[in-house]
Design an enzyme around this catalytic site. Structure first.
Site, short mmCIF file in Angstrom:
data_model
loop_
_atom_site.label_atom_id
_atom_site.label_comp_id
_atom_site.label_asym_id
_atom_site.label_seq_id
_atom_site.Cartn_x
_atom_site.Cartn_y
_atom_site.Cartn_z
N GLY A 56 5.63 -2.15 3.71
CA GLY A 56 4.88 -1.33 4.67
C GLY A 56 3.84 -0.46 3.98
N GLU A 79 2.55 -5.71 2.81
CA GLU A 79 2.16 -5.33 4.17
C GLU A 79 1.91 -6.58 4.99
OE1 GLU A 79 1.62 -2.46 6.23
OE2 GLU A 79 1.28 -4.16 7.56
N ALA A 85 9.68 0.85 4.48
CA ALA A 85 8.93 1.92 5.19
C ALA A 85 8.05 1.25 6.25
CB ALA A 85 8.08 2.71 4.19
N VAL A 86 8.72 0.68 7.25
CA VAL A 86 7.99 -0.09 8.25
C VAL A 86 7.83 0.66 9.57
CG1 VAL A 86 8.63 -2.34 7.28
CG2 VAL A 86 10.12 -1.25 8.98
N GLY A 87 8.14 1.95 9.55
CA GLY A 87 7.96 2.75 10.77
C GLY A 87 9.26 3.42 11.18
N HIS A 103 -20.55 28.76 -1.25
CA HIS A 103 -20.90 27.88 -2.36
C HIS A 103 -20.25 28.39 -3.64
CE1 HIS A 103 -23.18 25.26 -4.98
NE2 HIS A 103 -23.46 26.32 -5.74
#
Ligand SMILES: Cc1cc2nc3c(=O)[nH]c(=O)nc-3n(C[C@H](O)[C@H](O)[C@H](O)COP(=O)(O)OP(=O)(O)OC[C@H]3O[C@@H](n4cnc5c(N)ncnc54)[C@H](O)[C@@H]3O)c2cc1C
EC number: 1.8.1.4
Length: 478
Positions: free
Chosen positions: A188, A211, A276-278, A451
């Site tokens: 994933g 993936e 780690a696919v959701g 800046h």
């Protein structure tokens, strides 16, 4: 006697605990039910976010980045460090202390605000009654005028790679490695996979990300995902797109993973594999059959735009309902619901929820992508500014990435801010503030920015929308 509260919250993650504190602040008698216990068996509030999600992952990301900098980033500043070593248990221990501080902080906030904290498993019964099963097995039923369901989510398991929390781990297991795996696989290439892959890659692991999709970071603006893929690959993450995992076999302390890609079936061996696919919503034993609350076809609790369920007085928030699974989304839904319970008009702006990926460089965005706007037929003007042209980024030796501002070509209203680069998470929030107030690119361009700051890159990108950037050649001419 049955206890009765104005508000009962089930779940003390960032959705539930924030809702509970807000309810108490607004004068409502409030209880929050939570069942999660830490390794010592003590009640730990804070949910996924504080215990095994946002905070511990960022603790490891920060530690591993410091290690990487000490190893490879100091010499350019004239600093020599000698042999840099990483004590992994010390790093993981530091993370555990941060978690402890924060979770006990929620308990303190509950006390300070008068929230009644109840340890146990909460289940909604018919008629806004909540059954609590305590750790000793005893059962109590409490009554509520309003119930907020905030049970969160848990990692999705996939049959080809069953998690054993030893060799094959989920995101929780990946926060606990005690040594750096030599060969680390990640299934994933989403937010969690990329963040955890980055942690261990910086510490020396050879990381391969598998993936299934052909497109990298589909939700991000295409220019950002292209830059991210290039940079993360350069950092050593081997990201294989279109690689669908079909099986895995654990042999002792390693795992052989099988996947298919355009070349057919492949195998690869890892010492650790992170799945780690959701994440999926948690509704197990949460609702009695006659509670009246509905679950949609994807397993989420069905709610309207204000998080109301089909039962008057019962709401659901956070990862258990539609939308992005993000801690800040959960918290804001909690606040919206409580305000509405109190009778106030409240509606959160779902169009302006920022997304962040805490890799280095960070990736963050708010609003729509250029490709989504074009698909909707919206004509846009785009301004980008590279950090390579930012004096502040050069001073920090952190010049990768850019800021991209997208504005409506007709009205100049800013519709999206996309950043890949140093402090992207903080920069994108400035865009979100402006967009909430309907800023135009010209408005942002006319503001005075300090800046030297990284924020000047946002200023310049906004100026570039209409061909007015000063410190980079404008693609669009005035
Ligand atoms: C590794 C990782 C990194 C992440 N990083 C980020 C990030 O950087 N930024 C971000 O915004 N999001 C991040 N997330 C996602 C974020 O953690 C979730 O979106 C967020 O925690 C959801 O909040 P929640 O309150 O809906 O649910 P949760 O945080 O999941 O909390 C729900 C709680 O309810 C309890 N509970 C469930 N059912 C019951 C019941 N029946 N009775 C009593 N208690 C119950 C659970 O024990 C849990 O404590 C990350 C997640 C992971 C896993």
């Amino acid at each position: 006697m049955t206890q009765k509260f104005d508000v009962v919250v089930i779940g003390a993650g960032p959705g539930g605990y924030v809702a509970a504190i807000k309810a108490a602040q607004l004068g409502l008698t409030t209880a929050c039910i939570e069942k999660y216990t830490d390794k010592e068996g003590k009640l730990a509030l804070g949910g996924t976010c504080l215990n095994v999600g946002c905070i511990p992952s960022k603790a490891l990301l920060d530690s591993s980045w410091k290690f990487h900098e000490a190893q490879d980033g100091f010499a350019i500043h004239g600093i020599s460090t000698g042999d840099v070593k990483m004590d992994v248990p010390a790093m993981v221990g530091r993370k555990a202390n941060i978690v402890k501080n924060l979770t006990s902080g929620v308990a303190t906030l509950f006390k300070a605000n008068g929230v009644t904290s109840i340890q146990g498993h909460g289940k909604l019964l018919m008629g806004k009654k909540v059954e609590v099963t305590k750790p000793d097995g005893s059962v109590e039923v409490i009554e509520a005028e309003n119930v907020i369901l905030a049970p969160g989510s848990r990692p999705i398991d996939i049959p080809p790679a069953p998690v054993d929390q030893n060799v094959i781990v989920d995101s929780t297991g990946a926060l606990e490695f005690q040594t750096v795996p030599k060969r680390l696989g990640v299934i994933g290439a989403g937010v969690i996979g990329l963040e955890l892959g980055s942690v261990w890659s910086r510490l020396g692991a050879q990381v391969t990300v598998l993936e299934a999709l052909d497109t990298f970071l589909m939700a991000a603006d295409a220019a950002v995902s292209k830059e991210a893929l290039k940079t993360l690959t350069k950092q050593g993450l081997d990201i294989k797109l279109g690689a669908r995992v079909t099986g895995s076999k654990v042999n002792g302390e390693e795992v052989v993973v099988t996947y298919t890609d355009t070349n057919g079936e492949q195998t690869i061996t890892f010492d650790k594999l992170i799945v780690a696919v959701g994440r999926r919503p948690v509704t197990t034993d949460l609702l009695a059959a006659d509670s009246g609350v509905e679950i949609d076809e994807r397993g989420f609790i069905a709610v309207d735009d204000q998080c109301a369920t089909a039962v008057p007085g019962v709401f659901a928030i956070g990862d258990v309902v539609r939308g992005m699974m993000l801690a800040h989304k959960a918290s804001e839904e909690g606040i919206m619901v409580v305000e509405r319970i109190k009778g106030h008009k409240a509606q959160m702006n779902y169009d302006l929820i920022p997304s962040v990926i805490y890799t280095h460089p960070e990736i963050a965005w708010v609003g729509k992508t250029e490709q989504a706007l074009k698909a909707e037929g919206v004509e846009v003007n785009v301004g980008t500014f590279p950090f390579a042209a930012s004096g502040r980024a050069m001073a920090a030796n952190d010049t990768g990435g850019f800021v991209k501002v997208i504005a409506d070509a007709k009205t100049d209203r800013v519709l999206g801010v996309h950043v890949i680069g140093p402090s992207a998470a903080e920069l994108v929030q400035q865009g979100a503030i402006g967009m909430e107030f309907g800023t135009s690119a010209e408005d942002l361009g006319m503001m005075v920015f300090s800046h030297p700051t990284l924020s000047e890159a946002l200023h310049e990108a906004a100026l570039a929308v209409n061909g007015g950037a000063i410190h980079v050649a404008n693609r669009k001419k005035r």
